[in-house]
Design a protein around this motif. Structure first.
Motif, PDB file in Angstrom:
ATOM      1  N   GLY A 190      26.736  29.331  43.688  1.00 52.74           N
ATOM      2  CA  GLY A 190      27.014  29.919  44.802  1.00 52.74           C
ATOM      3  C   GLY A 190      28.322  30.698  44.737  1.00 52.74           C
ATOM      4  N   TYR A 191      28.755  31.352  45.727  1.00 48.59           N
ATOM      5  CA  TYR A 191      29.891  32.315  45.753  1.00 48.59           C
ATOM      6  C   TYR A 191      30.811  31.823  46.778  1.00 48.59           C
ATOM      7  N   THR A 192      32.334  31.666  46.555  1.00 47.47           N
ATOM      8  CA  THR A 192      33.230  31.428  47.345  1.00 47.47           C
ATOM      9  C   THR A 192      34.120  32.878  47.829  1.00 47.47           C
ATOM     10  N   PRO A 193      33.921  33.501  48.848  1.00 47.14           N
ATOM     11  CA  PRO A 193      34.779  34.550  49.096  1.00 47.14           C
ATOM     12  C   PRO A 193      36.161  34.265  49.160  1.00 47.14           C
ATOM     13  N   PRO A 194      36.961  35.540  49.044  1.00 50.16           N
ATOM     14  CA  PRO A 194      38.497  35.545  49.327  1.00 50.16           C
ATOM     15  C   PRO A 194      38.741  34.865  50.732  1.00 50.16           C
ATOM     16  N   THR A 195      39.859  34.254  50.890  1.00 52.73           N
ATOM     17  CA  THR A 195      40.385  33.793  52.063  1.00 52.73           C
ATOM     18  C   THR A 195      41.191  34.713  52.589  1.00 52.73           C
ATOM     19  N   ILE A 334      38.481  57.694  44.742  1.00 54.94           N
ATOM     20  CA  ILE A 334      37.168  57.187  45.184  1.00 54.94           C
ATOM     21  C   ILE A 334      37.056  55.803  44.742  1.00 54.94           C
ATOM     22  N   LEU A 335      37.217  55.541  43.573  1.00 54.70           N
ATOM     23  CA  LEU A 335      37.221  54.024  43.219  1.00 54.70           C
ATOM     24  C   LEU A 335      38.113  53.224  44.089  1.00 54.70           C
ATOM     25  N   ALA A 336      39.369  53.822  44.181  1.00 58.46           N
ATOM     26  CA  ALA A 336      40.000  52.862  45.098  1.00 58.46           C
ATOM     27  C   ALA A 336      39.796  52.661  46.464  1.00 58.46           C
ATOM     28  N   GLY A 337      39.271  53.774  46.910  1.00 59.83           N
ATOM     29  CA  GLY A 337      38.732  53.326  48.395  1.00 59.83           C
ATOM     30  C   GLY A 337      37.423  52.341  48.502  1.00 59.83           C
ATOM     31  N   ALA A 338      36.552  52.499  47.286  1.00 60.56           N
ATOM     32  CA  ALA A 338      35.425  51.336  47.330  1.00 60.56           C
ATOM     33  C   ALA A 338      36.150  50.137  47.152  1.00 60.56           C
ATOM     34  N   MET A 339      37.195  50.129  46.543  1.00 60.32           N
ATOM     35  CA  MET A 339      37.559  48.587  46.079  1.00 60.32           C
ATOM     36  C   MET A 339      38.293  48.082  47.450  1.00 60.32           C
ATOM     37  N   ALA A 340      38.980  48.904  47.922  1.00 65.67           N
ATOM     38  CA  ALA A 340      39.764  48.495  49.301  1.00 65.67           C
ATOM     39  C   ALA A 340      38.705  48.197  50.471  1.00 65.67           C
ATOM     40  N   ASP A 341      37.784  48.685  50.528  1.00 66.07           N
ATOM     41  CA  ASP A 341      36.629  48.579  51.615  1.00 66.07           C
ATOM     42  C   ASP A 341      36.069  47.206  51.269  1.00 66.07           C
ATOM     43  N   LEU A 343      37.238  44.634  49.108  1.00 62.63           N
ATOM     44  CA  LEU A 343      38.080  43.557  49.125  1.00 62.63           C
ATOM     45  C   LEU A 343      38.640  43.019  50.484  1.00 62.63           C
ATOM     46  N   ALA A 344      38.487  44.010  51.333  1.00 65.31           N
ATOM     47  CA  ALA A 344      39.155  43.741  52.846  1.00 65.31           C
ATOM     48  C   ALA A 344      37.908  42.934  53.644  1.00 65.31           C
ATOM     49  N   ARG A 348      30.996  40.985  53.570  1.00 69.62           N
ATOM     50  CA  ARG A 348      30.111  41.779  52.918  1.00 69.62           C
ATOM     51  C   ARG A 348      29.925  41.347  51.477  1.00 69.62           C
ATOM     52  N   LEU A 349      31.160  40.759  50.974  1.00 68.63           N
ATOM     53  CA  LEU A 349      31.103  40.483  49.541  1.00 68.63           C
ATOM     54  C   LEU A 349      30.334  39.218  49.357  1.00 68.63           C
ATOM     55  N   THR A 350      30.133  38.289  50.378  1.00 66.74           N
ATOM     56  CA  THR A 350      29.341  37.393  50.553  1.00 66.74           C
ATOM     57  C   THR A 350      27.546  37.582  50.497  1.00 66.74           C
ATOM     58  N   ARG A 351      27.688  38.692  51.190  1.00 64.13           N
ATOM     59  CA  ARG A 351      26.120  39.137  51.301  1.00 64.13           C
ATOM     60  C   ARG A 351      25.761  39.548  49.970  1.00 64.13           C
ATOM     61  N   MET A 352      26.628  40.426  49.497  1.00 68.16           N
ATOM     62  CA  MET A 352      26.360  41.021  48.170  1.00 68.16           C
ATOM     63  C   MET A 352      25.963  40.082  47.282  1.00 68.16           C
ATOM     64  N   ALA A 353      27.001  39.118  47.149  1.00 65.93           N
ATOM     65  CA  ALA A 353      26.834  37.855  46.094  1.00 65.93           C
ATOM     66  C   ALA A 353      25.388  37.229  46.245  1.00 65.93           C
TER      67      ALA A 353
END
Length: 377
Positions: A190-195, A334-341, A343-344, A348-353
């Motif tokens: 499983g995956y534990t997203p950031p709090t 571009i990479l900073a924008g993708a990372m910011a979207d 990580l915030a 979405r991170l949980t769905r991707m995992a």
């Protein structure tokens, strides 16, 4: 293409102590799946010998082979004079491999692509030995395209096998890409997203040889992130030697905690730790991301002749597990924008995992071992 035969407890189809020669070399992308197969076969009572080239001395230190044999080889490149020399090197490698295989008497020879596998597989066929090749990429490489029509069995990692002849594609067995046991153990954890106020853990890897663009661009992109994200960010990054000091200085200036190294041996621990990965899209890395179930930003190698990494990345992108950026189009902004979207957005991170885990083949090494034993028998 065919699916593997499911066998929860595969029977050993050859006598105990039979020898398998595994031909792999060049990069971790060839050697790591080969090592996973070797460990699966050893657990079934096989003995292993590794036929490789001298470039893998560092990567092959932990390879569980009772013998490691350096075989002469070469890749075809350059003009007529260079090609003539390369042909002579391959011919010398075939003769070396014939003598070695005659002395060892293996039941089966397994190749993992790349030009170091060519002399050993050709020698095996001239001796009438059973042979298996495994194609780790979504696009069949040139070495495996040369060898595939003559081998006993063809295995592949992806449900697509581009550039393969129709007759080869029809008999190829989709087993996945074998991952080492420590990675295999991550499946289903499983995956534990950031709090909301907790750390944001970013893992950056470029494969066994690193990636120059990631070594230099990721620190620049991190420095462009909003201060609120940077203050929570923790980075573990594979960094090429020539960019190490510059990357370290950028992270220090941005106030970001970063652990940098040219290579990480404990990859299972790194995947477990990560909330988000930024990576190349080599076959082994894509498979590890899926088995670990981690969201990713992928930057396929831009100079690959057949765009094999771009095709590998499609597996995760189409599942919704990764965002893919072409190397020529990517900038630090571009990479900073993708990372910011990402990580915030923990949801979405949980769905991707979960999407990454849905396309994983954690039992690939066992399925390939099944196929090798059938071929040997």
């Amino acid at each position: 293409m065919r699916s593997p035969t499911v066998s929860p407890k595969p029977a050993l189809l050859t006598e105990a102590g039979a020898l398998a020669v595994i031909a792999a070399g060049g990069t971790g992308g060839h050697l790591f799946p080969a090592q996973a197969l070797a460990e699966a076969l050893i657990a079934r009572g096989w003995r292993i010998a590794l036929a490789t080239d001298r470039r893998t001395e560092g990567l092959a230190e932990s390879f569980p082979a009772e013998q490691k044999i350096a075989i002469a080889s070469a890749t075809f490149a350059g003009g007529p004079a260079a090609r003539a020399a390369q042909f002579i090197a391959i011919l010398r490698g075939v003769m070396e491999a014939r003598a070695t295989l005659e002395a060892l008497g293996p039941k089966v020879v397994v190749g993992f692509g790349g030009y170091p596998s060519i002399p050993t597989l050709i020698a095996a066929r001239t001796l009438g030995l059973r042979t298996v090749i495994h194609e780790a990429n979504a696009v069949m490489g040139r070495a495996n395209r040369l060898l595939a029509p003559a081998v006993t069995e063809v295995a592949c990692a992806f449900p697509t096998l581009m550039n393969a002849a129709p007759s080869v594609k029809a008999r190829a067995v989709v087993v996945g890409s074998p991952v080492r046991p420590a990675i295999r153990a991550l499946a289903g954890q499983g995956y534990t997203p950031p709090t909301a106020d907790g750390p944001l853990r970013l893992f950056v890897t470029g494969g066994s040889q690193g990636a120059r663009i990631l070594s230099s661009m990721v620190p620049e992109a991190v420095a462009l992130l909003p201060r609120g994200l940077r203050s929570r960010l923790e980075v573990v990054q594979q960094t090429r030697a020539e960019t190490f000091e510059a990357a370290e200085a950028i992270y220090r200036g941005a106030g970001v905690r970063a652990e940098l190294a040219p290579f990480f041996a404990d990859m299972a621990a790194r995947w477990t730790w990560a909330h988000l990965a930024i990576s190349r899209a080599g076959a082994s890395t894509v498979s590890e991301i899926a088995v670990a179930g981690r969201p990713a930003i992928l930057v396929p190698l831009g100079v690959a002749l057949d765009d094999d990494q771009g095709q590998n990345a499609r597996l995760l992108a189409e599942a919704g597990a990764a965002e893919v950026f072409r190397e020529g189009d990517l900038t630090a902004d571009i990479l900073a924008g993708a990372m910011a979207d990402l990580l915030a957005d923990p949801e979405r991170l949980t769905r991707m995992a979960a999407a990454a885990a849905s396309v994983a083949k954690p039992d690939a090494a066992e399925h390939l071992a099944d196929l090798v034993e059938r071929a040997a028998a």
